[in-house]
Design a protein around this motif. Structure first.
Motif, PDB file in Angstrom:
ATOM      1  N   UNK A   1       0.798  -1.226   0.174  1.00 44.03           N
ATOM      2  CA  UNK A   1      -0.004  -0.069  -0.036  1.00 44.03           C
ATOM      3  C   UNK A   1       0.819   1.241   0.057  1.00 44.03           C
ATOM      4  N   UNK A   2       0.269   2.275  -0.721  1.00 45.91           N
ATOM      5  CA  UNK A   2       1.266   3.619  -0.829  1.00 45.91           C
ATOM      6  C   UNK A   2       1.421   4.111   0.440  1.00 45.91           C
ATOM      7  N   UNK A   3       2.030   5.474   0.484  1.00 46.49           N
ATOM      8  CA  UNK A   3       1.946   6.257   1.746  1.00 46.49           C
ATOM      9  C   UNK A   3       0.630   6.898   1.784  1.00 46.49           C
ATOM     10  N   UNK A   4       0.091   7.309   0.657  1.00 46.78           N
ATOM     11  CA  UNK A   4      -1.175   8.120   0.743  1.00 46.78           C
ATOM     12  C   UNK A   4      -2.299   7.108   1.386  1.00 46.78           C
ATOM     13  N   UNK A   5      -2.149   5.864   1.042  1.00 51.66           N
ATOM     14  CA  UNK A   5      -3.361   4.698   1.237  1.00 51.66           C
ATOM     15  C   UNK A   5      -3.303   4.478   3.005  1.00 51.66           C
ATOM     16  N   UNK A   6      -1.913   4.304   3.417  1.00 53.33           N
ATOM     17  CA  UNK A   6      -1.872   4.133   4.754  1.00 53.33           C
ATOM     18  C   UNK A   6      -2.088   5.345   5.618  1.00 53.33           C
ATOM     19  N   UNK A   7      -1.791   6.625   5.046  1.00 53.64           N
ATOM     20  CA  UNK A   7      -2.302   7.809   5.710  1.00 53.64           C
ATOM     21  C   UNK A   7      -3.616   7.926   5.770  1.00 53.64           C
ATOM     22  N   UNK A   8      -4.377   7.738   4.713  1.00 55.43           N
ATOM     23  CA  UNK A   8      -5.835   7.515   4.904  1.00 55.43           C
ATOM     24  C   UNK A   8      -6.302   6.646   5.592  1.00 55.43           C
ATOM     25  N   UNK A   9      -5.857   5.391   5.870  1.00 58.29           N
ATOM     26  CA  UNK A   9      -6.234   4.422   6.721  1.00 58.29           C
ATOM     27  C   UNK A   9      -6.141   4.943   8.132  1.00 58.29           C
ATOM     28  N   UNK A  87      -3.644  12.537  14.054  1.00 56.49           N
ATOM     29  CA  UNK A  87      -3.325  11.075  13.645  1.00 56.49           C
ATOM     30  C   UNK A  87      -2.623  11.062  12.221  1.00 56.49           C
ATOM     31  N   UNK A  88      -3.014  11.685  11.565  1.00 56.80           N
ATOM     32  CA  UNK A  88      -2.459  11.779   9.983  1.00 56.80           C
ATOM     33  C   UNK A  88      -0.930  12.405  10.134  1.00 56.80           C
ATOM     34  N   UNK A  96       8.744  10.441   8.097  1.00 53.14           N
ATOM     35  CA  UNK A  96       9.827  11.057   7.728  1.00 53.14           C
ATOM     36  C   UNK A  96      11.043  10.722   8.262  1.00 53.14           C
ATOM     37  N   UNK A  97      10.852  10.219   9.519  1.00 52.25           N
ATOM     38  CA  UNK A  97      12.024   9.715  10.418  1.00 52.25           C
ATOM     39  C   UNK A  97      12.264   8.101  10.502  1.00 52.25           C
ATOM     40  N   UNK A  98      11.091   7.504  10.215  1.00 53.76           N
ATOM     41  CA  UNK A  98      11.460   6.035  10.240  1.00 53.76           C
ATOM     42  C   UNK A  98      10.826   5.015   9.353  1.00 53.76           C
ATOM     43  N   UNK A  99      10.289   5.496   8.269  1.00 54.33           N
ATOM     44  CA  UNK A  99       9.538   4.589   7.550  1.00 54.33           C
ATOM     45  C   UNK A  99       8.045   4.077   7.786  1.00 54.33           C
ATOM     46  N   UNK A 100       7.556   3.531   6.720  1.00 52.96           N
ATOM     47  CA  UNK A 100       5.980   3.049   6.699  1.00 52.96           C
ATOM     48  C   UNK A 100       5.562   2.311   7.842  1.00 52.96           C
ATOM     49  N   UNK A 101       6.358   1.294   8.141  1.00 49.35           N
ATOM     50  CA  UNK A 101       5.717   0.499   9.310  1.00 49.35           C
ATOM     51  C   UNK A 101       5.764   1.186  10.800  1.00 49.35           C
ATOM     52  N   UNK A 102       6.898   2.075  10.905  1.00 52.38           N
ATOM     53  CA  UNK A 102       6.853   2.888  12.010  1.00 52.38           C
ATOM     54  C   UNK A 102       5.776   4.042  12.017  1.00 52.38           C
ATOM     55  N   UNK A 103       5.701   4.571  10.884  1.00 51.26           N
ATOM     56  CA  UNK A 103       4.658   5.184  10.682  1.00 51.26           C
ATOM     57  C   UNK A 103       3.099   4.887  10.895  1.00 51.26           C
ATOM     58  N   UNK A 104       2.942   3.724  10.579  1.00 53.78           N
ATOM     59  CA  UNK A 104       1.326   3.135  10.818  1.00 53.78           C
ATOM     60  C   UNK A 104       1.453   2.727  12.192  1.00 53.78           C
ATOM     61  N   UNK A 105       2.358   2.216  12.892  1.00 55.82           N
ATOM     62  CA  UNK A 105       2.293   1.886  14.343  1.00 55.82           C
ATOM     63  C   UNK A 105       1.975   3.239  15.003  1.00 55.82           C
TER      64      UNK A 105
END
Length: 500
Positions: A1-9, A87-88, A96-105
């Protein structure tokens, strides 16, 4: 999933958790203040805010919603929307600091935090100031990722002027929302000075830009403080004289609420046992792991660390002089704690991190669900309906806090049937005389705000001259009603619970 998709989630999760049950819990004292103040014309609203040691920005925004209704859901909608936005913003900052998994968590922790959801369902300014501070920290992190660019003159091509602009505007807006943002101003300044100290080549340029941006921020903020000083006649410190003194119990309750995902009472230092007890320990372990694994001397990461510790450390030090330790004042440090928990999650091996994330989401949902049914605010709506439905025509209502009448009248005004001034008193002598004259007296006591001026024992002493009550009812956890009647008069009957 893209950053945009994860951000919307993430923002969808934050929105759902804050909109669900948005109008279910009754108003309490601070929200009634928002209700009354937001209905004022802009000039009067600003004056009233400053007179009571508040900054006006949130009330100006809340005022836009008043024409659409004064019910709980409508008035709380701005806080819910800003809570979802936060949250967004945390997702983007952590990405910006740590990648998608970190951002999602990190983003999902903020979406599922009972404390953050609670203030996302509170008609006050806390989610707005959180959003501005996260935006400011994100801009600061972007600027400090390349100190050499951040040190270039703001007008020069290739400079980080956009990041400086967003940092300055977000910091100014945070300061114009809530005074606790002063700790963010201090954190940002310390982080920038630390970056300048470490980078000799960029030092001069960084210091010049720091001076320019912070001068602009203070130029926009200080006029409000001057106006507040004049309107309060110099009594700037009295706005916090209600805060209870700090002790170990209050310290630990606050830590559990803000950082460890426990559900607490909004008006008392009380933690509910419901929820998933071990989840807070798991999140704390991830945050400590993240703090341990992130780069030590990277200016952007240092800025996040400084932002994490500045607020709790500052409030603790300030409380040695005069207590300012309240869970809501630490609200903006919670998301930054979740940032480091997200970074810790991102540092785990890929397969393990997905397993931990799945457990965290399931446990987070299970931990949050009890919040919606728990009594985190006093049930003054129910008390109002109970009393209005059973109060004899010649009875007098006695209370130890006039704020209780204000709370109940918010509900009763919707029915065009509020308690008139002549129907109630806070004078026990008048109540005793009314009883002697043959009129029933109903006494009501309960928490109105976070400063419990009259404990239950004092209330019982106050009504003792009236004799033995013929009826005692409790409404939820915090409200008690007692009825007293003259000889020969039947006791007023009330239902066990209130209702519409």
């Amino acid at each position: 999933m893209t950053d945009l998709g994860l951000g919307l989630l993430v923002v969808l999760a934050g929105l759902v958790t804050r909109l669900y049950g948005l109008g279910d819990k009754p108003y309490w004292l601070d929200e009634v203040t928002t209700l009354h103040r937001s209905a004022l014309p802009a000039r009067a609203m600003i004056r009233d805010s400053l007179s009571f040691h508040h900054l006006p920005l949130y009330f100006l925004i809340s005022g836009w919603f008043i024409p659409h209704g004064t019910d709980e859901a409508t008035l709380r909608l701005p806080a819910a929307l800003f809570g979802a936005v936060s949250c967004l913003l945390l997702f983007g900052l952590t990405r910006t600091l740590g990648g998608r998994r970190a951002a999602l968590g990190a983003g999902l922790l903020l979406a599922l935090s009972p404390f953050q959801v609670q203030y996302g369902q509170e008609a006050r300014s806390y989610t707005l100031v959180i959003s501005f501070i996260l935006l400011g920290l994100w801009a600061l992190v972007v600027a400090l990722r390349e100190p050499s660019r951040a040190a270039l003159p703001l007008h020069r091509a290739g400079s980080a002027w956009r990041a400086w602009l967003v940092y300055g505007l977000a910091t100014t807006a945070a300061l114009d929302t809530l005074s606790v943002a002063l700790f963010w101003l201090a954190a940002g300044l310390i982080a920038l000075l630390a970056a300048a100290w470490r980078d000799a080549a960029a030092r001069r340029g960084l210091l010049v830009n720091v001076a320019i941006v912070h001068a602009a921020v203070l130029a926009c903020y200080l006029p409000w403080i001057v106006a507040m000083h004049r309107l309060t006649k110099g009594d700037m410190g009295s706005g916090l004289d209600w805060v209870p003194p700090l002790n170990w119990e209050r310290l630990w309750t606050t830590i559990q609420a803000v950082y460890l995902l426990r559900t607490t009472s909004l008006i008392a230092f009380h933690t509910f046992p419901d929820g998933v007890a071990w989840l807070g320990g798991m999140v704390c372990a991830l945050a400590l792991f993240g703090l341990w694994r992130v780069p030590r001397r990277q200016p952007a990461m240092t800025a996040a660390k400084i932002a994490l510790v500045t607020l709790p450390a500052g409030l603790l030090v300030a409380s040695l002089v005069s207590s300012v330790w309240m869970p809501r004042y630490l609200a903006w440090s919670g998301p930054i704690f979740f940032l480091f928990a997200g970074l810790g999650l991102g540092c785990l091996p890929r397969n393990l991190s997905f397993g931990v994330l799945a457990v965290m989401i399931v446990a987070g949902v299970a931990n949050l669900l009890p919040y919606y049914r728990l009594e985190t605010k006093p049930l003054w709506n129910d008390a109002a309906m109970m009393l209005r439905g059973s109060l004899p025509a010649d009875a007098l209502l006695l209370t130890d806090d006039p704020g209780a009448i204000d709370m109940m009248n918010v509900r009763l005004q919707r029915l065009a049937d509020p308690f008139p001034d002549e129907l109630w008193t806070d004078d026990a002598t008048r109540a005793l005389q009314s009883l002697h004259d043959g009129h029933p007296v109903l006494a009501v006591h309960g928490r109105v705000g976070q400063a419990d001026h009259t404990p239950l024992s004092a209330f019982l002493d106050m009504v003792a001259p009236l004799g033995a009550p013929c009826m005692t009812r409790t409404v939820g956890l915090d409200i008690i009603i007692e009825a007293f009647t003259p000889d020969g008069r039947p006791c007023p009957t009330t239902p066990e619970t209130g209702g519409a």
